[in-house]
Design a protein around this motif. Structure first.
Motif, PDB file in Angstrom:
ATOM      1  N   ILE A   1      98.029 -89.957 -45.134  1.00 43.89           N
ATOM      2  CA  ILE A   1      98.627 -88.726 -44.616  1.00 43.89           C
ATOM      3  C   ILE A   1      98.888 -87.735 -45.745  1.00 43.89           C
ATOM      4  N   ALA A   2      99.369 -88.248 -46.884  1.00 49.05           N
ATOM      5  CA  ALA A   2      99.613 -87.380 -48.038  1.00 49.05           C
ATOM      6  C   ALA A   2      98.314 -86.747 -48.521  1.00 49.05           C
ATOM      7  N   PHE A   3      97.223 -87.524 -48.501  1.00 46.09           N
ATOM      8  CA  PHE A   3      95.934 -86.983 -48.921  1.00 46.09           C
ATOM      9  C   PHE A   3      95.477 -85.857 -48.004  1.00 46.09           C
ATOM     10  N   VAL A   4      95.673 -86.023 -46.686  1.00 46.63           N
ATOM     11  CA  VAL A   4      95.283 -84.983 -45.735  1.00 46.63           C
ATOM     12  C   VAL A   4      96.097 -83.714 -45.971  1.00 46.63           C
ATOM     13  N   VAL A   5      97.411 -83.871 -46.187  1.00 44.09           N
ATOM     14  CA  VAL A   5      98.276 -82.705 -46.367  1.00 44.09           C
ATOM     15  C   VAL A   5      97.997 -82.012 -47.701  1.00 44.09           C
ATOM     16  N   ILE A   6      98.027 -82.780 -48.775  1.00 43.54           N
ATOM     17  CA  ILE A   6      97.854 -82.188 -50.109  1.00 43.54           C
ATOM     18  C   ILE A   6      96.418 -81.713 -50.312  1.00 43.54           C
ATOM     19  N   GLY A   7      95.455 -82.552 -49.905  1.00 41.49           N
ATOM     20  CA  GLY A   7      94.057 -82.164 -50.052  1.00 41.49           C
ATOM     21  C   GLY A   7      93.714 -80.959 -49.210  1.00 41.49           C
ATOM     22  N   GLY A   8      94.253 -80.920 -47.970  1.00 49.04           N
ATOM     23  CA  GLY A   8      93.990 -79.778 -47.104  1.00 49.04           C
ATOM     24  C   GLY A   8      94.540 -78.484 -47.689  1.00 49.04           C
ATOM     25  N   HIS A   9      95.667 -78.588 -48.395  1.00 48.09           N
ATOM     26  CA  HIS A   9      96.302 -77.387 -48.938  1.00 48.09           C
ATOM     27  C   HIS A   9      95.628 -76.912 -50.228  1.00 48.09           C
ATOM     28  N   TYR A  10      95.304 -77.856 -51.123  1.00 48.52           N
ATOM     29  CA  TYR A  10      94.831 -77.470 -52.459  1.00 48.52           C
ATOM     30  C   TYR A  10      93.318 -77.570 -52.635  1.00 48.52           C
ATOM     31  N   LEU A  11      92.650 -78.460 -51.909  1.00 47.69           N
ATOM     32  CA  LEU A  11      91.228 -78.672 -52.138  1.00 47.69           C
ATOM     33  C   LEU A  11      90.345 -77.885 -51.161  1.00 47.69           C
ATOM     34  N   SER A  12      90.873 -77.630 -49.946  1.00 50.31           N
ATOM     35  CA  SER A  12      90.022 -76.985 -48.945  1.00 50.31           C
ATOM     36  C   SER A  12      89.711 -75.538 -49.306  1.00 50.31           C
TER      37      SER A  12
ATOM     38  N   PRO B   1      89.354 -73.887 -52.336  1.00 51.85           N
ATOM     39  CA  PRO B   1      88.215 -73.715 -53.268  1.00 51.85           C
ATOM     40  C   PRO B   1      86.883 -74.111 -52.629  1.00 51.85           C
ATOM     41  N   LEU B   2      86.896 -75.163 -51.789  1.00 51.26           N
ATOM     42  CA  LEU B   2      85.660 -75.598 -51.149  1.00 51.26           C
ATOM     43  C   LEU B   2      85.124 -74.529 -50.208  1.00 51.26           C
TER      44      LEU B   2
ATOM     45  N   PHE C   1      83.835 -71.507 -52.113  1.00 55.21           N
ATOM     46  CA  PHE C   1      82.520 -71.781 -52.709  1.00 55.21           C
ATOM     47  C   PHE C   1      81.413 -71.671 -51.665  1.00 55.21           C
ATOM     48  N   VAL C   2      81.670 -72.259 -50.470  1.00 53.07           N
ATOM     49  CA  VAL C   2      80.660 -72.232 -49.409  1.00 53.07           C
ATOM     50  C   VAL C   2      80.489 -70.820 -48.861  1.00 53.07           C
ATOM     51  N   ALA C   3      81.603 -70.073 -48.694  1.00 53.97           N
ATOM     52  CA  ALA C   3      81.535 -68.719 -48.151  1.00 53.97           C
ATOM     53  C   ALA C   3      80.741 -67.794 -49.064  1.00 53.97           C
ATOM     54  N   ASN C   4      80.819 -68.030 -50.377  1.00 53.03           N
ATOM     55  CA  ASN C   4      80.090 -67.191 -51.323  1.00 53.03           C
ATOM     56  C   ASN C   4      78.582 -67.363 -51.212  1.00 53.03           C
ATOM     57  N   SER C   5      78.140 -68.479 -50.603  1.00 57.45           N
ATOM     58  CA  SER C   5      76.707 -68.684 -50.427  1.00 57.45           C
ATOM     59  C   SER C   5      76.138 -67.729 -49.391  1.00 57.45           C
ATOM     60  N   GLY C   6      77.007 -67.227 -48.483  1.00 56.94           N
ATOM     61  CA  GLY C   6      76.550 -66.295 -47.461  1.00 56.94           C
ATOM     62  C   GLY C   6      75.788 -66.938 -46.323  1.00 56.94           C
ATOM     63  N   LEU C   7      75.754 -68.275 -46.271  1.00 53.77           N
ATOM     64  CA  LEU C   7      75.024 -68.987 -45.224  1.00 53.77           C
ATOM     65  C   LEU C   7      76.006 -69.488 -44.173  1.00 53.77           C
ATOM     66  N   ARG C   8      75.953 -68.897 -42.989  1.00 50.04           N
ATOM     67  CA  ARG C   8      76.899 -69.243 -41.926  1.00 50.04           C
ATOM     68  C   ARG C   8      76.761 -70.694 -41.497  1.00 50.04           C
ATOM     69  N   GLU C   9      75.492 -71.187 -41.457  1.00 47.95           N
ATOM     70  CA  GLU C   9      75.300 -72.555 -40.992  1.00 47.95           C
ATOM     71  C   GLU C   9      75.914 -73.578 -41.951  1.00 47.95           C
ATOM     72  N   ILE C  10      75.962 -73.250 -43.240  1.00 48.61           N
ATOM     73  CA  ILE C  10      76.577 -74.162 -44.197  1.00 48.61           C
ATOM     74  C   ILE C  10      78.089 -74.166 -44.027  1.00 48.61           C
ATOM     75  N   PHE C  11      78.653 -73.007 -43.692  1.00 48.11           N
ATOM     76  CA  PHE C  11      80.096 -72.972 -43.425  1.00 48.11           C
ATOM     77  C   PHE C  11      80.426 -73.802 -42.194  1.00 48.11           C
ATOM     78  N   THR C  12      79.571 -73.703 -41.171  1.00 47.66           N
ATOM     79  CA  THR C  12      79.770 -74.524 -39.970  1.00 47.66           C
ATOM     80  C   THR C  12      79.679 -75.998 -40.306  1.00 47.66           C
ATOM     81  N   ALA C  13      78.682 -76.359 -41.120  1.00 49.14           N
ATOM     82  CA  ALA C  13      78.533 -77.763 -41.519  1.00 49.14           C
ATOM     83  C   ALA C  13      79.747 -78.241 -42.309  1.00 49.14           C
ATOM     84  N   THR C  14      80.292 -77.378 -43.153  1.00 51.97           N
ATOM     85  CA  THR C  14      81.471 -77.750 -43.938  1.00 51.97           C
ATOM     86  C   THR C  14      82.682 -77.957 -43.048  1.00 51.97           C
ATOM     87  N   ALA C  15      82.847 -77.084 -42.070  1.00 44.70           N
ATOM     88  CA  ALA C  15      83.971 -77.225 -41.144  1.00 44.70           C
ATOM     89  C   ALA C  15      83.873 -78.532 -40.368  1.00 44.70           C
TER      90      ALA C  15
END
Length: 624
Positions: A210-221, A223-224, A227-241
C-alpha cells in the motif's frame, strides 16, 4: 483463433442490438447488457463454458471504473465526507450483515455460514448504480451523494472481508477439498507473494504494498507521464495508463488484496495530478466496453437449470434480499435525515446485491466457507437482484418521484395581495434575471411560479414570489393583468408557455407578451400564438461566446464585433422568411420540411458571404 473471433462477434452484436433497444424503452444500458447475455447464453446457447473465463477478464472493467472514481476524489474530499463514509457506510454493512446473519441462524444455518452470506449480500452494485446515476444525472442529488458514500465504503470494506472470510471455513469442506487436491495433483495454484507467510510478515507485505502504491503514485507517476507525454504519441500514453492500472491490480492480487481497492487508491493519489484529465479520457472507453462485457457475462452465466429446479426458493430469496436491504437502508436514511424523494432514491438504488458478491462467492468457495451448491444459488440471487435494479430505478422515476413532485405542489395557491406593472410567470434562472433588472429600475413586478420549492427559495433571499400556476385565469386576474403593461413568460414547460400566450393575447390583446423560446421550432409556435417579443434563451450568450472565440483566435476586437453584428443583422433579416416558409409548409407543426431546410441552407451561405464581406472591408480599411 477463429473460434475466439466468433465469440467476440457474438458478444458485440448482442450488445449492439440489445443496448440501444433497452435505452429506447427507458430500461437503461445495464439491463440491456444483462438481457443480451441471457439471450445468447441460456436462451439460445450461442455461448457456453467460456463465459466464466471471459467474466474474470471483464471484471477488470470494475477495476478500471474504481480507478476513474478515485481520480475524481481528492484526499481532502474523502476527509470532508468521512462522516457519511464511515457512519452511513459502516452502519449499512454492519446492520445488513447482522440482519442476514440472524435470519440465516433462524433457519438453522451455522453462524459462520450465515455470517459469510450476510457479508456477501451486504454489498451493492457499484457498477450498476454509478452508471445509472451518470445516465440519469442523479449523482449530484442528496440521495445520490449518500449512496456513493455507502458504495465507496463497501469497496473499502472488501479488504477486511477477504481477511475475515477464510477464518469462517467449515471443517467438513476443508476435508473434502484436501481429498480432491490429493486426487488432482496437477492443480495449479494462483501466484501469491504471501502464501505460507506468518501473520506478522503478511502484515508487513501488505503495508509495504500500500505504501508503494501511495508513494510511487505520488512521486514516480508524474515523471513517467511527463516523459511519455513529451513523445507526443497518444497511443503510448494510453498504454502507459493501462500499464499503471494493470500493475497496481496485479500487485494487489499478489498480496491477497482487492485489485479494485488498489486501483481506487491509485486513482485517489493521482487525483491532484496535472495528467488526471488525460488519464480519464484515455481509459474511459476501456471501462465502458469491459463493464458492458461483464454485464453480458453475468446474464450469460445464469444457470437456468438451478433456477427452474429451485424456482420459488431463488425468486423468494431474491425478493427477500431486496426487501430486507431496503428496510435497513430506509431506516438509515431516516436516521441520517435524508429527506423526501432522496430517501427513496438512496433506498432503492442500493437494495440489490453487487458484482463484488460474485468475487466474494468465488473466494468463499476456494476457502471452503460455502458449499458449491449453496454458492450457485447465491450467485443466481445476486445476478437476479442486479437484473431487477433497473426496474427499481424505473419505479423511482415513474411512481415515487412524481408523487413527491405532486405533493410538493399540492398546497393551495398563495393569496396574491398586490398588483404590478409587470407579471412574471416563472422565476427560474431566466426569470430571476429579468425580475432583478426590473426591480432595480423601480418597476413593480408580481412573480408567479408553480414550483413551491423555488418560491420558498426566493422568499429566503428576500425576493417576493407567489406560489401558483400562471396559466390559471383567476390568478392572473388577482395579479392585476387588466392593469398590467406586460407579461414576461419564463416558464419551463414549452407547451404551457404557448397556451399562456394564446390566452393572454385573446383575452387581453393590449398586454404586451415577452417570452423566452427554447429552440427555433418553439420560437415559431410562440410567434404564431401572438407573442410580441421572443428571445431564444441561449442566443445572446452563444453570440457573445462566438465573439470571444474569434478574439482569442487572433481576430482584432473591432473585426470580431463587426462579425457578431453582421451575424445578428442577417439572422434578423432572414427570420421573417424562415418563419413564413415554416408556417406555409408545416401549417404551424413542429416538423421542418425539405423546402424549409433548403431555404435554411441558402441562408447559411448568405451568412458566410456576409462574414467574408466584412473581413474584406476590414482588410481594405487597413491598406494605405
Amino acid at each position: 483463433m477463429t473460434e475466439y473471433l466468433i465469440y467476440a462477434f457474438i458478444y458485440l452484436i448482442a450488445a449492439v442490438i440489445a443496448v440501444p433497444l433497452a435505452q429506447r424503452f427507458g430500461l437503461g444500458s445495464v439491463l440491456g447488457y444483462l438481457i443480451a447475455g441471457i439471450v445468447i447464453g441460456p436462451m439460445v446457447g450461442l455461448v457456453g463454458e467460456e463465459t466464466t473465463t471471459i467474466q474474470h477478464f471483464a471484471e477488470f472493467g470494475v477495476v478500471i471504473m474504481l480507478f476513474l472514481v478515485g481520480l475524481e476524489l481528492e484526499p481532502k474530499s474523502l476527509w470532508a465526507m468521512r462522516h457519511r463514509l464511515i457512519g452511513l457506510g459502516g452502519l449499512q454493512i454492519g446492520l445488513t450483515a447482522l440482519a442476514f446473519t440472524g435470519l440465516g441462524m433462524l433457519f438453522h444455518l451455522p453462524w459462520s455460514l450465515a455470517l459469510a452470506i450476510g457479508l456477501i449480500l451486504a454489498m451493492s452494485s457499484t457498477a450498476i448504480v454509478l452508471q445509472t446515476f451518470n445516465e440519469k444525472g442523479l449523482g449530484k442529488t442528496e440521495g445520490g451523494k449518500n449512496a456513493f458514500s455507502v458504495l465507496l465504503f463497501q469497496d473499502i470494506a472488501v479488504i477486511p472481508m477477504l481477511a475475515l472470510l477464510p477464518l469462517l471455513a467449515l471443517p467438513e469442506l476443508i476435508e473434502q477439498a484436501q481429498a480432491a487436491t490429493a486426487a488432482a495433483a496437477d492443480h495449479h495454484e494462483e501466484l501469491s507473494l504471501v502464501a505460507g507467510l506468518p501473520g506478522w510478515a503478511y502484515g508487513l507485505v501488505i503495508t509495504a504494498s500500500i505504501a508503494f502504491v501511495v508513494i510511487g503514485g505520488h512521486y514516480l507517476s508524474r515523471p513517467l507521464f511527463r516523459f511519455v507525454a513529451n513523445s507526443g504519441l497518444r497511443e503510448i500514453f494510453t498504454a502507459t495508463a493501462l500499464m499503471l492500472v494493470l500493475g497496481v491490480a496485479i500487485l494487489m492480487s499478489l498480496v491477497g488484496l482487492s485489485p479494485a481497492l488498489g486501483t481506487f487508491l491509485a486513482g485517489v493519489v493521482l487525483a491532484n495530478s496535472e495528467f488526471r484529465h488525460e488519464l480519464e479520457s484515455n481509459i474511459d472507453p476501456f471501462k465502458g466496453l469491459l463493464l458492458g462485457l461483464f454485464f453480458i457475462t453475468v446474464g450469460a452465466g445464469i444457470n437456468f437449470d438451478i433456477l427452474f429446479d429451485e424456482f420459488f426458493t431463488v425468486i423468494g430469496l431474491t425478493l427477500g434480499v431486496i426487501a430486507l436491504k431496503a428496510f435497513v437502508l430506509y431506516g438509515l436514511a431516516f436516521i441520517f435525515r435524508i429527506r423526501n424523494s432522496n430517501r427513496w432514491l438512496f433506498t432503492l438504488s442500493l437494495a440489490q446485491a453487487g458484482e463484488f458478491g460474485f468475487v466474494l462467492i468465488s473466494f468463499t468457495v476456494q476457502n471452503h466457507v460455502l458449499p458449491t451448491g449453496l454458492a450457485q444459488i447465491l450467485s443466481l440471487v445476486v445476478a437476479l437482484s442486479m437484473m431487477l435494479t433497473p426496474g427499481l430505478f424505473i419505479l423511482f422515476d415513474k411512481v415515487i418521484l412524481p408523487r413527491f413532485e405532486q405533493s410538493s405542489n399540492e398546497r393551495e395557491a398563495d393569496q396574491i395581495d398586490e398588483q404590478g406593472t409587470v407579471i412574471i410567470a416563472g422565476i427560474g434562472r431566466f426569470g430571476q434575471i429579468v425580475n432583478r433588472l426590473l426591480i432595480a429600475n423601480g418597476v413593480k413586478t408580481v412573480v408567479l411560479d408553480h414550483q413551491s420549492s423555488i418560491v420558498d427559495t426566493m422568499r429566503r433571499i428576500n425576493t417576493q414570489a407567489y406560489f401558483g400556476d400562471a396559466t390559471r385565469p383567476d390568478l392572473l386576474h388577482t395579479a392585476g393583468i387588466e392593469q398590467a403593461a406586460m407579461v414576461v413568460i419564463a416558464m419551463d414547460n414549452p407547451e404551457s408557455s404557448i397556451n399562456l400566450v394564446k390566452y393572454i393575447k385573446h383575452s387581453y390583446p393590449k398586454v404586451k407578451v415577452l417570452v423566452r423560446a427554447y429552440d427555433r421550432g418553439h420560437m415559431y409556435r410562440l410567434r404564431q400564438a401572438g407573442a410580441d417579443i421572443i428571445e431564444a434563451e441561449t442566443y445572446h450568450s452563444a453570440l457573445e461566446i462566438g465573439g470571444a472565440a474569434l478574439r482569442e483566435l487572433g481576430y482584432p476586437p473591432r473585426l470580431a464585433q463587426q462579425q457578431k453584428l453582421a451575424y445578428k443583422r442577417v439572422t434578423e433579416e432572414l427570420s421573417a422568411s424562415l418563419y413564413a416558409a415554416w408556417l406555409g409548409e408545416s401549417g404551424g407543426g413542429e416538423r421542418f420540411d425539405n423546402n424549409y431546410l433548403k431555404l435554411f441552407l441558402q441562408f447559411e451561405e448568405r451568412i458566410k458571404e456576409e462574414m467574408a464581406f466584412e473581413r474584406s472591408n476590414h482588410e481594405n480599411e487597413g491598406k494605405p
